[in-house]
Design a protein around this motif. Structure first.
Motif, mmCIF file in Angstrom:
data_model
loop_
_atom_site.group_PDB
_atom_site.id
_atom_site.type_symbol
_atom_site.label_atom_id
_atom_site.label_comp_id
_atom_site.label_asym_id
_atom_site.label_seq_id
_atom_site.Cartn_x
_atom_site.Cartn_y
_atom_site.Cartn_z
ATOM 1 N N CYS A 1 -45.658 47.704 -21.283
ATOM 2 C CA CYS A 1 -44.345 47.075 -21.436
ATOM 3 C C CYS A 1 -43.834 47.166 -22.868
ATOM 4 C CB CYS A 1 -44.407 45.618 -20.986
ATOM 5 S SG CYS A 1 -42.895 44.674 -21.274
ATOM 6 N N GLY B 1 -40.237 46.733 -24.536
ATOM 7 C CA GLY B 1 -40.004 45.412 -23.976
ATOM 8 C C GLY B 1 -40.749 44.303 -24.700
ATOM 9 N N TYR C 1 -38.624 37.075 -21.334
ATOM 10 C CA TYR C 1 -39.517 38.229 -21.436
ATOM 11 C C TYR C 1 -39.219 39.259 -20.345
ATOM 12 C CZ TYR C 1 -42.303 35.296 -24.548
ATOM 13 O OH TYR C 1 -42.727 34.492 -25.582
ATOM 14 N N ASP C 2 -39.451 40.530 -20.689
ATOM 15 C CA ASP C 2 -39.320 41.603 -19.711
ATOM 16 C C ASP C 2 -40.485 41.596 -18.723
ATOM 17 O OD1 ASP C 2 -36.986 43.266 -20.897
ATOM 18 O OD2 ASP C 2 -38.325 42.957 -22.597
ATOM 19 N N LYS D 1 -36.871 37.289 -17.750
ATOM 20 C CA LYS D 1 -35.512 37.822 -17.676
ATOM 21 C C LYS D 1 -35.119 38.036 -16.219
ATOM 22 C CE LYS D 1 -35.386 40.231 -22.142
ATOM 23 N NZ LYS D 1 -35.264 41.553 -22.828
ATOM 24 N N ASP E 1 -33.984 40.531 -14.682
ATOM 25 C CA ASP E 1 -34.493 41.779 -14.116
ATOM 26 C C ASP E 1 -35.934 42.048 -14.566
ATOM 27 O OD1 ASP E 1 -33.955 42.187 -16.772
ATOM 28 O OD2 ASP E 1 -33.054 44.173 -16.510
ATOM 29 N N GLY E 2 -36.636 40.995 -15.008
ATOM 30 C CA GLY E 2 -37.996 41.162 -15.506
ATOM 31 C C GLY E 2 -39.029 41.265 -14.390
#
Length: 543
Positions: free
Chosen positions: A254, A259, A325-326, A349, A351-352
């Motif tokens: 990540c 990320g 966080y991603d 997040k 879209d995480g």
């Protein structure tokens, strides 16, 4: 087919001559034979330790054991008492005669067995040298008898030749012709497996373990590639199936892609260990209490409790802004409450990705995260244990009836050493002798040993003891170079592992084996990679 230890060796990593003999043993010897490959041992000369290796140790319960040296190349010559291995690329000087090396190994293992079981070895013991690539038509020199030589001519009738060598040594009065009882046979196999386990812990097999880890990495990378198509997933697996390592690799991937990542668990020591492994400021590693304090400071102490666990989500959701966080990796998820699971989602997040690793067999706190991770898909299942030797894991399965879906490691290892004590002084004396032998005789580094217990030290049989085996007992972080022995509770060591575990199980008379008790035992015993001591201590009030 012979029982091989290990079951196979990749040709790409080992000498062709050794692989050739290994495969010949496996295919031609009957299933009563146990064949051990590359067993390390050492000797002390004038106070200096010299490491040695027995290429093959062959055990036949009808006779005894042979220590075998294998020499490859295209030939062998001796000049002025010095042995040279001849090959296509030239020749190489050997440290000693292979016959002397085989005999030294033989004498070591006979004495090692007798010291371990405190009785005489009743079978035949001998040694041999194998030249699998060429023929030896006459003794190379005096001291290299044809009776103990196996060459290319013998490779297709190996079992017949090995029996001839056993009979030769029986005729030489090396060992007796007495029957080895089933108990003696089992003890011998266990002692050799112990030698292998301690060799690994002493650092003798670092290269082989690195190769093993390489194969594990390939398998785990396949799982990681699969998870890339699932932004939210459960990954479930028994102890030692590599859950934490897969989580670490996802975190690294990540941040390498730009990320921000968060690692969450319940155990502080595990969070610190993962942080040290990753060592990247773009990955935040917290246990739940440390995360709450980092966000709420002093307010964390006033968080309400439910069933003995702090509830943080209400306070955290009131904060004006949270770092998002991603990727969020939750490890040891069975330790999480519904509130903590919900908190993990607040930090993700939109879209995480969220990955939750857990093992219900290790749910020693009897907690449930319910539906609050908001993951609807069924879990991915990891089935292969890559931490514990097979004997440790099977022993744990039998004792707890947990982790039955996990497939044991192919490395057999040694049976766990179980003792029961009712006197504190006897138990402490045993621990003292074990540590002294492991460190001072076997050469195991103190950092590879952990004393594990279901009681804090002050409430344990070691409460009044500060030294064991000449080494200080330490409950805190042990700095590199410190030769202290770590003492940890099961709760504080969850998710971690050690080469050797000495588990002190403080029990009570007629204590019922509840689900929590079985989960605690399962968790404790599966912390051991290569060797496990289990001490049941039942307090009867006697010193």
């Amino acid at each position: 087919m012979a029982i091989m230890h290990p079951n196979q060796i990749p040709e790409v990593y080992h000498a062709y001559s050794e692989v050739k003999f290994f495969n010949a043993c496996k295919e031609q010897l009957s299933d009563k034979y146990h064949v051990f490959y590359s067993v390390r041992w050492y000797s002390m000369t004038n106070g200096v330790r010299e490491d040695s290796e027995c290429d093959f140790l062959i055990f036949n319960p009808d006779y005894g054991f042979l220590c075998v040296e294998v020499k490859g190349g295209t030939g062998m010559r001796v000049e002025d008492g010095v042995w040279y291995l001849v090959d296509h690329d030239g020749e190489r000087k050997l440290k000693r005669s292979p016959y002397e090396q085989a005999e030294q190994s033989m004498r070591f293992f006979k004495k090692y067995f007798e010291d371990e079981v405190e009785s005489q070895f009743s079978g035949v013991y001998g040694c041999a040298v194998v030249y699998p690539n060429y023929c030896i038509n006459a003794p190379i020199i005096i001291g290299s008898p044809m009776e103990t030589t196996i060459d290319l001519n013998d490779m297709d009738t190996l079992q017949k030749r090995i029996i001839e060598i056993f009979r030769y040594f029986r005729g030489q009065k090396r060992g007796g012709s007495s029957f080895m009882s089933p108990d003696s046979q089992k003890k011998f196999i266990s002692v050799i497996n112990k030698r292998i386990a301690l060799s690994i812990s002493a650092g003798a097999l670092i290269q082989d373990k690195e190769r093993e880890l390489l194969e594990i990495n390939r398998t785990q990378d396949t799982v990681i590639d699969l998870l890339a198509h699932y932004p939210r997933a459960f990954i479930v697996g028994g102890a030692g199936t590599g859950k934490t390592w897969i989580g670490i690799k996802k975190l690294v991937c990540c941040v390498q892609s730009g990320g921000q990542a968060l690692y969450l668990c319940y155990n502080r020591a595990l969070a610190e260990a993962v942080s040290n492994i990753i060592s990247d400021p773009r990955v935040d590693c917290y246990n739940m209490d440390a995360l709450a304090y980092s966000l709420l400071k002093e307010k964390a102490a006033s968080a309400p409790e439910q069933n003995g666990s702090k509830e943080y989500s209400v306070l955290i959701s009131e904060l004006p802004s949270l770092k998002k966080y991603d990727l969020v990796v939750v490890d040891e998820g069975q330790d999480f409450t519904e509130d903590w699971a919900f908190t993990a989602n607040l930090l993700l997040k939109e879209d995480g990705s969220l990955y939750v690793f857990y093992d219900e067999s290790q749910n020693i706190f009897s907690r449930s995260f319910g539906e609050k991770f908001y993951i609807d898909e069924p879990p991915f299942v990891l089935r292969y244990n890559i931490r514990n030797t097979a004997n440790i894991y099977r022993y744990t399965q039998e004792q707890t009836n947990l982790g039955l879906d996990t497939i044991a490691n192919q490395i057999e290892g040694v049976e766990p050493d179980y003792r029961k004590f009712t006197r504190r002084t006897q138990a402490v004396s045993f621990i003292d002798s074990v540590i002294n032998k492991l460190v001072n005789k076997e050469g195991v580094a103190p950092q590879k040993i952990v004393i594990l217990s279901n009681h804090r030290k002050e409430n344990s049989i070691l409460g009044e003891t500060n030294m064991v085996g000449g080494h200080a007992i330490c409950e805190d972080y042990i700095a590199q170079g410190d030769d202290s022995i770590a003492y940890r509770t099961i709760q504080g060591f969850k998710g971690l592992e050690s080469d050797i575990i000495i588990y002190i199980n403080h029990t009570y008379k007629n204590e019922p084996k509840t689900e929590s008790v079985r989960a605690t035992l399962y968790t404790a015993q599966t912390r051991a990679r290569f060797y496990l001591y289990v001490l049941d201590f039942e307090d009867t009030g006697r010193a």
